[in-house]
Design a protein around this motif. Structure first.
Motif, mmCIF file in Angstrom:
data_model
loop_
_atom_site.group_PDB
_atom_site.id
_atom_site.type_symbol
_atom_site.label_atom_id
_atom_site.label_comp_id
_atom_site.label_asym_id
_atom_site.label_seq_id
_atom_site.Cartn_x
_atom_site.Cartn_y
_atom_site.Cartn_z
ATOM 1 N N UNK A 153 31.364 46.802 35.657
ATOM 2 C CA UNK A 153 31.927 46.435 36.969
ATOM 3 C C UNK A 153 31.105 47.019 38.116
ATOM 4 N N UNK A 154 30.658 46.121 39.016
ATOM 5 C CA UNK A 154 29.923 46.548 40.222
ATOM 6 C C UNK A 154 30.624 46.033 41.475
ATOM 7 N N UNK A 155 31.854 45.539 41.315
ATOM 8 C CA UNK A 155 32.580 44.920 42.428
ATOM 9 C C UNK A 155 31.735 43.813 43.066
ATOM 10 N N UNK A 156 30.985 43.111 42.215
ATOM 11 C CA UNK A 156 30.092 42.054 42.685
ATOM 12 C C UNK A 156 30.822 40.713 42.637
ATOM 13 N N UNK A 157 31.159 40.223 43.807
ATOM 14 C CA UNK A 157 31.893 38.956 43.925
ATOM 15 C C UNK A 157 30.889 37.809 44.047
ATOM 16 N N UNK A 158 30.955 36.872 43.110
ATOM 17 C CA UNK A 158 30.053 35.728 43.131
ATOM 18 C C UNK A 158 30.558 34.642 44.072
ATOM 19 N N UNK A 159 31.874 34.548 44.214
ATOM 20 C CA UNK A 159 32.479 33.579 45.122
ATOM 21 C C UNK A 159 32.786 34.259 46.447
#
Length: 315
Positions: free
Chosen positions: A294-300
């Motif tokens: 988890x990197x809190x990487x939001x793709x949307x």
């Protein structure tokens, strides 16, 4: 002849006793010329959950496929769990039921099994689904999602939607909604994949009896610069251990967390591959290992919405 069903699809029980299959076919960006066959293939393979939306512009074709499989005797209407969504331009309470009736007419069905508020953000009502001003900026409306929810409760009580829920709501928005809701949302459909594991939101929803439905569970849509989860060496190592593909590991990761997953595909072999996840379970250690990505990487991401008071993401 219909394909042999590979497995009975496990379900999660919703607060009213209804059962929601843990894997569904997503139809976002599935072209009208392809989606009918994709839904037919999915039903033949064993899928019993189809996730759609008015905004996707293909509900007529999705409905055509469902009705065709009912006519063939492959399924009965009650065997299929269809999820539809209320678009942002229909948040005015008086617009909710007409919007759902449009969806039902497009599908050729009498009810949807689940109807979601697609986003907490409201747009100006009118013909265009993405209304913009002269400067090309989205035109927001000031409808409060709490008021929109009351109208969703009414269509649920009328039986037009068997269940209601939300999509893309954050924890604070859910808490605010729950304070006044007569019917609580049964699910919160959000982006959820290893780089955005949604641990806090998942735990909160679980504590309130709300199921997380994970969209983009296998990652992005192939945009330039997006991380490619299907090429990740850590996931490849786990996949080898279970003799499964990375996609199957990513879907099983959601199921083993108590989530529902709705991978999108129009490719029959990929649709089949995504369904073949019920003959194994991930160990707790492997679930923890995947969550550690988890990197809190939001793709949307939708930066155009940042000025809306109902913007659901971190600013």
């Amino acid at each position: 002849m219909p394909a042999i069903v590979i497995a009975e699809v496990p379900t999660v029980k919703l607060p009213n006793g209804a059962e929601m299959p843990v894997i569904g076919l997503g139809t976002y960006k599935s072209a009208p010329g392809e989606v009918t066959q994709a839904v037919k293939d999915a039903i033949d393979i064993g899928y019993r959950h189809i996730d759609g939306a008015h905004f996707y512009g293909n509900e007529k074709e999705v409905g055509e496929a469902i009705r065709a499989k009912i006519a063939e005797g492959v399924i009965k209407r009650e065997d299929i769990f269809y999820t539809g969504k209320l678009w942002n331009t229909f948040h005015r309470p008086g617009a909710v039921e007409p919007a759902l009736r449009t969806t039902l007419a497009d599908l050729g069905l009498d009810y949807v099994d689940l109807y979601l508020m697609h986003w907490p953000v409201a747009y100006e009502e009118g013909g265009d689904l993405t209304p913009k001003d002269a400067n090309g900026k989205i035109v927001f409306a000031d409808h409060d999602y709490v008021d929109t929810w009351k109208a969703l409760e009414e269509v649920c009580e009328k039986g037009l939607a068997k269940n209601i829920g939300v999509s893309n709501f954050n924890k604070e928005q859910l808490e605010r909604l729950l304070k006044t809701a007569r019917i609580q949302p049964v699910t919160n459909q959000v982006e959820c994949q290893p780089l955005l594991a949604q641990v806090e939101l998942s735990e909160f929803c679980k504590s309130r009896g709300i199921v997380i439905t994970a969209y983009r569970p296998i990652g992005g849509l192939g945009k330039p610069g997006e991380p490619k989860l299907r090429e990740d060496p850590k996931l490849a190592s786990i996949a080898k251990k279970y003799n499964k593909t990375i996609s199957q590991i990513l879907l099983r990761y959601q199921v083993d967390r108590g989530h529902v997953a709705i991978p999108k595909s129009v490719n029959k072999s990929r649709i089949k591959e995504n369904f073949e996840i019920f003959d194994f379970e991930l160990s707790k250690e492997d679930v923890k290992l995947i969550t550690s990505m988890d990197r809190h990487l939001r793709l949307c991401q939708i930066p155009d919405w940042i000025d809306s008071p109902y913007y659901p993401f971190e600013k």
